[in-house]
Design a protein around this motif. Structure first.
Motif, short mmCIF file in Angstrom:
data_model
loop_
_atom_site.label_atom_id
_atom_site.label_comp_id
_atom_site.label_asym_id
_atom_site.label_seq_id
_atom_site.Cartn_x
_atom_site.Cartn_y
_atom_site.Cartn_z
N SER A 15 -2.30 6.97 -30.41
CA SER A 15 -3.43 7.29 -31.30
C SER A 15 -4.63 7.86 -30.55
O SER A 15 -5.52 8.45 -31.15
N HIS A 16 -4.65 7.66 -29.22
CA HIS A 16 -5.74 8.20 -28.40
C HIS A 16 -5.27 9.35 -27.50
O HIS A 16 -5.95 9.72 -26.54
N ASP A 17 -4.11 9.91 -27.83
CA ASP A 17 -3.55 11.08 -27.14
C ASP A 17 -3.23 10.86 -25.66
O ASP A 17 -3.25 11.79 -24.87
N TYR A 18 -2.92 9.63 -25.30
CA TYR A 18 -2.42 9.34 -23.96
C TYR A 18 -0.89 9.34 -24.04
O TYR A 18 -0.25 8.30 -24.11
N ILE A 19 -0.33 10.53 -24.06
CA ILE A 19 1.08 10.71 -24.37
C ILE A 19 1.98 10.06 -23.33
O ILE A 19 2.95 9.37 -23.68
N ASP A 20 1.70 10.27 -22.05
CA ASP A 20 2.57 9.70 -21.01
C ASP A 20 2.60 8.17 -21.10
O ASP A 20 3.67 7.56 -20.99
N VAL A 39 6.88 12.84 -29.69
CA VAL A 39 7.04 14.15 -29.05
C VAL A 39 7.20 15.23 -30.11
O VAL A 39 6.61 16.30 -30.00
N GLU A 40 7.97 14.95 -31.16
CA GLU A 40 8.10 15.95 -32.23
C GLU A 40 6.74 16.30 -32.83
O GLU A 40 6.50 17.46 -33.17
N ILE A 42 3.83 16.33 -31.35
CA ILE A 42 2.94 17.08 -30.45
C ILE A 42 3.51 18.43 -30.02
O ILE A 42 2.78 19.24 -29.47
N VAL A 43 4.78 18.68 -30.29
CA VAL A 43 5.39 19.95 -29.87
C VAL A 43 4.63 21.17 -30.40
O VAL A 43 4.31 22.07 -29.62
N PRO A 44 4.30 21.26 -31.69
CA PRO A 44 3.60 22.47 -32.14
C PRO A 44 2.28 22.72 -31.40
O PRO A 44 1.96 23.87 -31.06
N ALA A 45 1.53 21.66 -31.11
CA ALA A 45 0.27 21.85 -30.39
C ALA A 45 0.53 22.34 -28.96
O ALA A 45 -0.16 23.24 -28.48
N LEU A 46 1.53 21.78 -28.30
CA LEU A 46 1.85 22.23 -26.94
C LEU A 46 2.32 23.67 -26.95
O LEU A 46 1.98 24.45 -26.05
N GLU A 47 3.09 24.05 -27.97
CA GLU A 47 3.52 25.44 -28.09
C GLU A 47 2.33 26.36 -28.35
O GLU A 47 2.21 27.41 -27.71
N ASN A 48 1.47 25.96 -29.27
CA ASN A 48 0.30 26.80 -29.57
C ASN A 48 -0.60 26.98 -28.35
O ASN A 48 -1.24 28.01 -28.19
N GLU A 49 -0.64 25.97 -27.49
CA GLU A 49 -1.46 26.04 -26.27
C GLU A 49 -0.69 26.61 -25.08
O GLU A 49 -1.23 26.70 -23.97
N GLU A 50 0.59 26.98 -25.32
CA GLU A 50 1.45 27.54 -24.28
C GLU A 50 1.55 26.63 -23.05
O GLU A 50 1.54 27.08 -21.91
N ARG A 51 1.70 25.35 -23.29
CA ARG A 51 1.81 24.36 -22.22
C ARG A 51 3.29 24.05 -21.97
O ARG A 51 3.76 22.95 -22.18
N TRP A 52 3.99 25.07 -21.51
CA TRP A 52 5.45 24.98 -21.37
C TRP A 52 5.87 24.01 -20.27
O TRP A 52 6.85 23.29 -20.45
N ASP A 53 5.17 24.00 -19.15
CA ASP A 53 5.52 23.05 -18.10
C ASP A 53 5.33 21.61 -18.57
O ASP A 53 6.15 20.74 -18.28
N ARG A 54 4.26 21.38 -19.26
CA ARG A 54 3.98 20.03 -19.80
C ARG A 54 5.08 19.62 -20.77
O ARG A 54 5.59 18.51 -20.73
N LEU A 55 5.45 20.54 -21.65
CA LEU A 55 6.50 20.27 -22.62
C LEU A 55 7.83 19.99 -21.92
O LEU A 55 8.55 19.04 -22.27
#
Length: 170
Positions: A15-20, A39-40, A42-55
């Motif tokens: 809920s506080h975006d500490y995903i790891d 993970v499902e 947060i995927v669209p946000a990671l894609e929109n931000e082009e954070r491919w390594d993070r994903l």
């Protein structure tokens, strides 16, 4: 820590975006489905931000056999394979996602199912350099009809692929 405390900690971290941290605690609690759900989401946000390594790193933390049951996660992995030019992995990921998305085993609401099918069409259209351009343009049209504006990165990719495929079709 008991399973219940791990679950509560995971929920708080998520809920506080500490995903790891959330993933660690969900897995420690044995709540793999909750980790996959997170993970499902947060995927669209990671894609929109082009954070491919993070994903890529996040997907690697999940059990591979469970990822194979989640079309959204298969599509996320497919984007990574596309960018790594890993055709040996891309094809099977898209085929597995297609089987799930057009089969009877997924339990998404209609809007989410359409969005994921559109994302699949976008990824499928990336083969414009291997197939007749008209085939790719069909996938692009489907994608743009299904992917919502909020998933702007996928739509932008579809539009750019449309340009290349249309030029090839001329």
């Amino acid at each position: 820590f008991s399973g219940n405390l791990h679950r509560r900690a995971a929920d708080w971290y998520a809920s506080h975006d500490y995903i790891d941290d959330a993933l660690y605690h969900y897995q420690a609690a044995g709540e793999i489905a909750a980790a996959l759900d997170l993970v499902e989401r947060i995927v669209p946000a990671l894609e929109n931000e082009e954070r491919w390594d993070r994903l890529r790193v996040i997907l690697q933390r999940l059990p591979a056999d469970r990822v194979q049951q989640r079309p959204a996660l298969l599509l996320a992995a497919a984007w990574i394979s596309l960018f790594l030019i890993d055709e040996a992995t891309l094809g099977p990921l898209l085929e597995r996602a297609r089987a799930l998305l057009w089969g009877d085993v997924v339990s998404y609401d209609d809007a989410r199912l359409a969005e994921l099918r559109g994302e699949w069409h976008t990824l499928r259209s990336a083969s414009y350099f291997k197939e007749p351009a008209e085939s790719c343009l069909v996938h692009i049209r489907e994608a743009l009809a299904m992917v919502p504006a909020s998933h702007h990165w996928v739509r932008a990719y579809a539009f750019s692929t449309w340009v290349y495929a249309a030029k090839t079709a001329e």
